[in-house]
Scaffold this motif. Structure first.
Motif, PDB file in Angstrom:
ATOM      1  N   PRO A  21       0.851  -1.192   0.000  1.00 16.21           N
ATOM      2  CA  PRO A  21       0.000   0.000   0.000  1.00 16.21           C
ATOM      3  C   PRO A  21       0.887   1.243   0.000  1.00 16.21           C
ATOM      4  O   PRO A  21       2.095   1.153   0.218  1.00 16.21           O
ATOM      5  N   ASP A  22       0.299   2.399  -0.238  1.00 15.01           N
ATOM      6  CA  ASP A  22       1.105   3.616  -0.279  1.00 15.01           C
ATOM      7  C   ASP A  22       1.417   4.161   1.102  1.00 15.01           C
ATOM      8  O   ASP A  22       2.177   5.086   1.244  1.00 15.01           O
ATOM      9  N   GLU A  23       0.846   3.603   2.126  1.00 16.80           N
ATOM     10  CA  GLU A  23       1.044   4.128   3.468  1.00 16.80           C
ATOM     11  C   GLU A  23       2.348   3.611   4.066  1.00 16.80           C
ATOM     12  O   GLU A  23       2.752   2.494   3.821  1.00 16.80           O
ATOM     13  N   GLY A  24       2.985   4.438   4.836  1.00 18.49           N
ATOM     14  CA  GLY A  24       4.106   3.982   5.633  1.00 18.49           C
ATOM     15  C   GLY A  24       5.492   4.183   5.069  1.00 18.49           C
ATOM     16  O   GLY A  24       6.444   4.257   5.822  1.00 18.49           O
ATOM     17  N   ALA A  25       5.648   4.253   3.770  1.00 16.71           N
ATOM     18  CA  ALA A  25       6.986   4.450   3.210  1.00 16.71           C
ATOM     19  C   ALA A  25       7.405   5.897   3.442  1.00 16.71           C
ATOM     20  O   ALA A  25       6.667   6.823   3.122  1.00 16.71           O
ATOM     21  N   THR A  26       8.560   6.072   4.026  1.00 14.34           N
ATOM     22  CA  THR A  26       9.051   7.426   4.287  1.00 14.34           C
ATOM     23  C   THR A  26      10.165   7.822   3.334  1.00 14.34           C
ATOM     24  O   THR A  26      10.734   8.899   3.453  1.00 14.34           O
ATOM     25  N   ALA A  27      10.469   6.940   2.381  1.00 12.44           N
ATOM     26  CA  ALA A  27      11.442   7.241   1.337  1.00 12.44           C
ATOM     27  C   ALA A  27      11.037   6.454   0.094  1.00 12.44           C
ATOM     28  O   ALA A  27      10.278   5.484   0.184  1.00 12.44           O
ATOM     29  N   PRO A  64      18.122   6.716  -8.012  1.00 11.17           N
ATOM     30  CA  PRO A  64      17.726   8.063  -7.588  1.00 11.17           C
ATOM     31  C   PRO A  64      16.563   7.963  -6.601  1.00 11.17           C
ATOM     32  O   PRO A  64      15.641   7.171  -6.796  1.00 11.17           O
ATOM     33  N   GLY A  65      16.620   8.758  -5.559  1.00  8.80           N
ATOM     34  CA  GLY A  65      15.542   8.731  -4.580  1.00  8.80           C
ATOM     35  C   GLY A  65      15.937   9.387  -3.289  1.00  8.80           C
ATOM     36  O   GLY A  65      17.052   9.883  -3.142  1.00  8.80           O
ATOM     37  N   GLY A  66      15.004   9.389  -2.352  1.00  9.91           N
ATOM     38  CA  GLY A  66      15.281  10.002  -1.064  1.00  9.91           C
ATOM     39  C   GLY A  66      14.051  10.030  -0.187  1.00  9.91           C
ATOM     40  O   GLY A  66      13.062   9.342  -0.437  1.00  9.91           O
ATOM     41  N   THR A  78       7.287  11.222  -4.420  1.00  9.80           N
ATOM     42  CA  THR A  78       8.625  11.376  -3.824  1.00  9.80           C
ATOM     43  C   THR A  78       9.694  10.867  -4.783  1.00  9.80           C
ATOM     44  O   THR A  78      10.694  11.546  -5.034  1.00  9.80           O
ATOM     45  N   ALA A  79       9.490   9.670  -5.329  1.00  9.38           N
ATOM     46  CA  ALA A  79      10.468   9.093  -6.263  1.00  9.38           C
ATOM     47  C   ALA A  79      10.648   9.995  -7.482  1.00  9.38           C
ATOM     48  O   ALA A  79      11.781  10.217  -7.940  1.00  9.38           O
ATOM     49  N   MET A  80       9.552  10.524  -7.983  1.00 11.99           N
ATOM     50  CA  MET A  80       9.619  11.385  -9.172  1.00 11.99           C
ATOM     51  C   MET A  80      10.316  12.712  -8.859  1.00 11.99           C
ATOM     52  O   MET A  80      11.155  13.170  -9.627  1.00 11.99           O
TER      53      MET A  80
END
Length: 194
Positions: A21-27, A64-66, A78-80
Motif C-alpha cells: 500500500p502507499d502508506e508507511g513508506a518514508t522514502a 535516484p531517490g530520497g 517522492t520518487a519522481m
C-alpha cells in the motif's frame, strides 16, 4: 527469462499487481529502465552518491531517490521529485510508470532509524541525459540481463562492529552494488520472473 529487452520487461512489470500500500513508506526510489544503446537488453540507471559526512550511504551505488517530503502527494511523487532533483530527469514528461515493488525495510543502527523505502519502476520513453546535483557524483547505465542472470554477482567485504562480513553484490568494473540497492534489484528480478 534469458533476454531482458525493454518491451518484455515493461509488459511483465505492467501485469504485476503491487502488494504494497502507499502508506508507511518514508522514502522512495525510481528504478529507471531504458532501451539499450548497444545490444538487445534494457539498461538500468544507477547513481554513485556523493561522499558526504553523516550520510550512511555516502559513495554507494544507488537508484535516484530520497526521503518523502510532506508536500509530496504520495511515495511515487517522492520518487519522481527526487529523480528530477538528483539527475534532472522529469519522469512525468519522459517515462511510463510500470509498477511499484514491495517496500524494503531499512534499519540504520548508527542513527537509530527504522523506515521503509518504496521502489517504483519506470520505462523511459526516449533517451535523456542526466544532469547531476550535488548529491550525485556520477551516473551509470548498465544492462539488466547480466545482473539478473548472476553474471555480475560477487561478494562485498564489509566490516561492522569489529566483524568482517561478506555481503552479496553486483560487480560493475570497479564499483559494487550492494546492501539496500542489491535488495531492491532482487525485488525487481522476482517481479519480472513472476
Amino acid at each position: 527469462m534469458t533476454a531482458y529487452d525493454l518491451a518484455l520487461l515493461s509488459e511483465r512489470l505492467r501485469q504485476r499487481t503491487a502488494s504494497a500500500p502507499d502508506e508507511g513508506a518514508t522514502a522512495a526510489v525510481a528504478i529507471l529502465l531504458r532501451a539499450p544503446t548497444e545490444g538487445r537488453e534494457a539498461e538500468v540507471l544507477l547513481i554513485e552518491r556523493a561522499v558526504r559526512a553523516g550520510d550512511p550511504w555516502s559513495g554507494h551505488m544507488a537508484f535516484p531517490g530520497g526521503r518523502r517530503d510532506p508536500r509530496d502527494a504520495d511515495a511515487r511523487a517522492t520518487a519522481m521529485r527526487e529523480t528530477v532533483e538528483e539527475v534532472g530527469i522529469d519522469l512525468a514528461a519522459h517515462a511510463t510508470f510500470l509498477t511499484r515493488l514491495d517496500d524494503v525495510p531499512v534499519i540504520v543502527r548508527a542513527h537509530g532509524e527504522n523506515f521503509r523505502v518504496a521502489p517504483f519502476v519506470f520505462a523511459l520513453d526516449r533517451d535523456v541525459s542526466p544532469t547531476l546535483n550535488h548529491e550525485v557524483a556520477a551516473t551509470l547505465w548498465t544492462p539488466v540481463g547480466p545482473l539478473a542472470r548472476g553474471e555480475r554477482s560477487g561478494v562485498y567485504p564489509f566490516r561492522w562492529e569489529g566483524k568482517d562480513h561478506a555481503l552479496p553484490c553486483y560487480r560493475l568494473d570497479a564499483r559494487a552494488v550492494w546492501g539496500l540497492t542489491y535488495v531492491m534489484f532482487q525485488g525487481l528480478f522476482e517481479a519480472v520472473r513472476g
